[in-house]
Enzyme design. Structure first.
Site, short mmCIF file in Angstrom:
data_model
loop_
_atom_site.label_atom_id
_atom_site.label_comp_id
_atom_site.label_asym_id
_atom_site.label_seq_id
_atom_site.Cartn_x
_atom_site.Cartn_y
_atom_site.Cartn_z
N TYR A 142 0.83 -1.22 0.00
CA TYR A 142 0.00 0.00 0.00
C TYR A 142 0.86 1.27 0.00
O TYR A 142 0.63 2.19 0.77
CB TYR A 142 -0.97 0.01 1.20
CG TYR A 142 -1.78 -1.25 1.37
CD1 TYR A 142 -2.26 -1.96 0.27
CD2 TYR A 142 -2.07 -1.74 2.64
CE1 TYR A 142 -3.00 -3.12 0.42
CE2 TYR A 142 -2.82 -2.91 2.80
CZ TYR A 142 -3.28 -3.59 1.69
OH TYR A 142 -4.02 -4.74 1.85
N HIS A 143 1.85 1.29 -0.91
CA HIS A 143 2.74 2.45 -1.01
C HIS A 143 2.74 3.02 -2.44
O HIS A 143 3.81 3.19 -3.03
CB HIS A 143 4.18 2.06 -0.63
CG HIS A 143 4.32 1.53 0.75
ND1 HIS A 143 5.42 0.79 1.15
CD2 HIS A 143 3.53 1.65 1.85
CE1 HIS A 143 5.28 0.45 2.43
NE2 HIS A 143 4.14 0.96 2.87
#
Length: 553
Positions: free
Chosen positions: A468-469
Site C-alpha cells: 500500500y505504497h
C-alpha cells in the site's frame, strides 16, 4: 467559499500544508475533504489497524486492474477517505527513507530535494521519543507536531528476530531513521500516548482552531482553470455543484491515485488520452498518471512452539478485554501496531544501500486481518524496495465519480522475480538461526517443500500483496523533462497557480513506508508555496556499509 489557498485532500501532505500555510495568520486556507470524521476506536486504536483500511466508510476501496504478471489477480489498493487521509488508515509505521533515495531524486531532476535538503524538514516535523530504546538523538527532531515512538518490544520474538539477523551476518542498528538504516533493530510508529498519531491529530486539528483555516466536506470534481491559471475547484456537496475560489493557488494533495485523476479531469495530462474522453486539453503533460510505483511484499510465516504469540488474543473475549483496556487507559496490546522490530538489508554485493525491508510480527495473519494461521506463529513481511516495474493511472470516463483505471504492472521484469526469490531464501536462513531455536516450529508459508525457482515463482505469483505504497504518478523533475508533471517547487508545468504535493510527485519510491516522506513533502512544499527560503541544508552523512562492494552483509 474563497481563500488564498485551496487544498484538495486532508491526508499526510494536505494536513501538513493546511497547518503550515495558516500558521502565521497572514493567509486563509480551505481544505477540501470527501471523507468524514476519524473519531472512534477503530481508527484511533493502533491495534485495530486492520479494520479502517477495509471499511467503505474510511477507504476509497480501489482495486488494480487484472495484473498481467500475477495471473490476472486484482490487488487491493486502499486510500484514506477520512480526515487525515491514508495516515488515518495506515499501519502507522514511520520510515524516513534512505539518504540515497533523496540524492537520487535530485540527480533525476528534482533540484533541491537531496538528502541534505529534506533532512531539516524531517527534523522540523518530528517529535521523537526513543522510549529508552536508544537511537540517534543528533539525527532526530524533538519539537515537531508529529509524535514518533517505539513499541515496548515485550514479546521475546521481537528480540529473537534481531538476534537471528545478526547471527546470519547482517548489521544491527539502533535507529534506522538515524545515521544507519542498514541492519536489524526496533521499528518506529506514529503512535502517541496509545493513540494513532495521524496528520489529522498532528496538523489538521490545531490548524482548524485558527480563524484562517476551514474544512469543507465535499467531493472535488476538477480544478477550474481560466486563461492558463487555476482559479478554484469545482466541488459537489449535498447534490449541488459549487465553486471554491482560490485567490492565490490551488494545491492538489489527493494521493498517487486521485491527484493524477483530478489533473486529467481538469484538462492536464496526455492530450490524446484526454481527447478520448472529450476533455478539453489545457496542458499536454504526458507524464500525468505514468511512473506508478509501489512496494510488494510476502508474508513468510513460521509456526511457533511456545504459546506466546498474539494468536492467544484471536478470540472475542480477549479482543474485548484489549479494547476495554485501551478505551479506559490507552495502554496494553491495543496501544501498539505490533510492528516493533524491523530490518533493512542489501540483497547482494554491489548494492550500495538497503533494498529489502522487513516488518516483523509475533503472529501469523494477513495484513487485512482476514485470515489467521491456525495456531501460534510469527511472520516477516518482506519485499524489495526498488522494483524496476512501472504502471499507470488512466481515466475510464470523464465522469468524476468513476474510479480510475489502476495498473501497477507488478513483477513485469525478471529482476522482480529474482529479487523476491532471494527475499524468501534469505528469510528462511534468518528463521533458521539459533535465536529462533526455542520457538521455531514448521514453516506455514511457503512450505519447506517449495524450493525450485519455478515453485517459488508460483508461490510469489499467488501470494504477493501490495504494501500500500503507491507513488510517482505526477513526477517531480526539471521543466525540460517531458515526463515531469511538477517542477522542483511543486508547480504544475504549463499552468499558473496550481501545485501538486503528495506521494504522487516522488520521482522514485523511497525505502520503506511512505507516510513519513509524504508528510515531509507537505512540509517542504509549504515553504515553496509561501516563497520562503528553504531551511538550511544538513551536513549529515549516512552510514554506508564498508563492505557493500564485496558482500551483502
Amino acid at each position: 467559499m474563497e481563500a488564498d489557498f485551496v487544498i484538495i485532500g486532508s491526508g499526510s501532505a494536505g494536513s501538513a500544508m493546511a497547518n503550515r500555510l495558516s500558521e502565521d495568520g497572514k493567509h486563509s486556507v480551505i481544505v477540501l475533504e470527501f471523507g468524514g470524521t476519524d473519531w472512534g476506536p477503530l481508527i484511533q486504536m493502533p491495534g485495530a489497524l486492520s479494520f479502517p483500511m477495509n471499511m467503505k466508510r474510511y477507504d476509497w476501496g480501489y482495486e488494480s486492474d487484472p495484473e498481467p504478471h500475477l495471473g490476472g489477480r486484482r490487488l487491493h489498493c486502499p486510500r484514506g477517505k477520512v480526515i487525515g487521509g491514508s495516515s488515518s488508515i495506515n499501519g502507522m509505521v514511520y520510515v524516513r527513507g534512505h539518504a540515497k533515495d533523496f540524492d537520487h531524486w535530485e540527480e533525476s531532476g528534482a533540484a533541491g530535494w537531496s538528502f541534505a535538503d529534506v533532512s531539516p524538514y524531517y527534523d522540523r516535523m518530528e517529535h521523537w521519543h526513543s522510549g529508552g530504546h536508544g537511537g540517534d538523538e543528533d539525527w532526530r527532531g524533538r519539537d515537531g507536531p508529529l509524535h514518533v515512538s517505539r513499541g515496548p518490544r515485550e514479546n521475546p520474538l521481537y528480540h529473537a528476530f534481531v538476534e537471528a539477523g545478526v547471527q546470519a551476518g547482517f548489521e544491527q542498528t539502533a535507529d534506522y531513521n538515524g545515521e544507519k538504516q542498514e541492519g536489524f533493530g526496533p521499528m518506529e510508529q506514529t503512535v502517541w500516548r496509545g493513540r494513532r498519531w495521524s496528520t489529522a491529530n498532528a496538523y489538521l486539528r490545531p490548524a482548524l482552531k485558527r480563524k484562517n483555516c476551514d474544512l469543507i466536506t465535499c467531493f472535488a470534481r476538477k480544478v477550474i482553470i481560466k486563461d492558463g491559471r487555476a482559479t478554484g475547484v469545482e466541488i459537489e456537496r449535498r447534490g449541488s455543484i459549487d465553486t471554491v475560489h482560490a485567490r492565490k493557488e490551488v494545491i492538489v494533495a489527493a494521493s498517487a491515485i486521485n491527484s493524477p485523476k483530478i489533473l486529467m479531469l481538469s484538462g492536464i495530462g496526455p492530450a490524446a488520452h484526454l481527447s478520448e474522453h472529450g476533455i478539453n486539453v489545457v496542458a499536454d503533460r504526458p507524464g500525468v498518471g505514468q511512473n506508478l510505483q509501489d512496494h510488494l511484499e510476502l508474508y513468510i510465516q513460521q509456526a511457533c512452539t511456545k504459546p506466546i504469540t498474539l494468536y492467544k488474543h484471536w478470540n472475542l473475549i480477549s479482543k474485548a478485554m484489549i479494547g476495554a483496556q485501551w478505551l479506559f487507559t490507552k495502554t496494553g496490546i491495543g496501544a501498539s501496531n505490533q510492528f516493533e522490530s524491523a530490518a533493512f538489508i542489501r540483497s547482494k554485493a554491489g548494492a550500495e544501500y538497503p533494498d529489502i525491508q522487513y516488518h516483523f510480527l509475533p503472529f501469523a495473519v494477513r495484513y487485512d486481518g482476514q485470515a489467521a494461521a491456525e495456531g501460534h506463529g510469527f511472520q516477516a513481511h518482506t519485499g524489495p524496495m526498488r522494483s524496476p516495474s512501472r504502471g499507470r493511472i488512466a481515466l475510464k470516463s470523464s465522469d468524476p465519480h468513476t474510479d480510475p483505471s489502476i495498473l501497477f504492472n507488478y513483477m513485469s521484469t525478471e529482476q522482480d522475480w529474482e529479487d523476491f526469490r532471494h527475499c524468501i531464501r534469505v528469510t528462511r536462513s534468518i528463521f533458521a538461526q539459533e535465536a529462533f531455536a526455542p520457538f521455531r516450529g514448521a514453516a506455514i508459508q511457503p512450505k519447506d517443500s517449495i524450493q525450485s525457482d519455478e515453485e517459488l515463482n508460483d508461490f510469489i505469483r499467488d501470494n504477493v500483496e501490495s504494501a500500500y505504497h503507491p507513488c510517482g504518478t505526477c513526477k517531480m523533475g526539471s521543466r525540460d523533462d517531458a515526463l515531469s508533471v511538477v517542477d522542483p517547487e511543486c508547480r504544475v508545468i504549463g499552468v499558473e497557480g496550481l501545485r501538486v504535493a503528495d506521494s504522487s510527485i516522488f520521482p522514485r519510491i523511497t525505502n520503506g513506508n511512505l507516510n513519513a516522506p509524504s508528510i515531509m513533502t507537505g512540509e517542504k512544499a509549504s515553504d515553496h508555496i509561501l516563497g520562503r527560503t528553504p531551511l538550511p541544508r544538513s551536513n549529515r552523512e549516512p552510514w554506508i556499509n564498508p563492505r557493500w562492494q564485496t558482500s551483502d552483509r
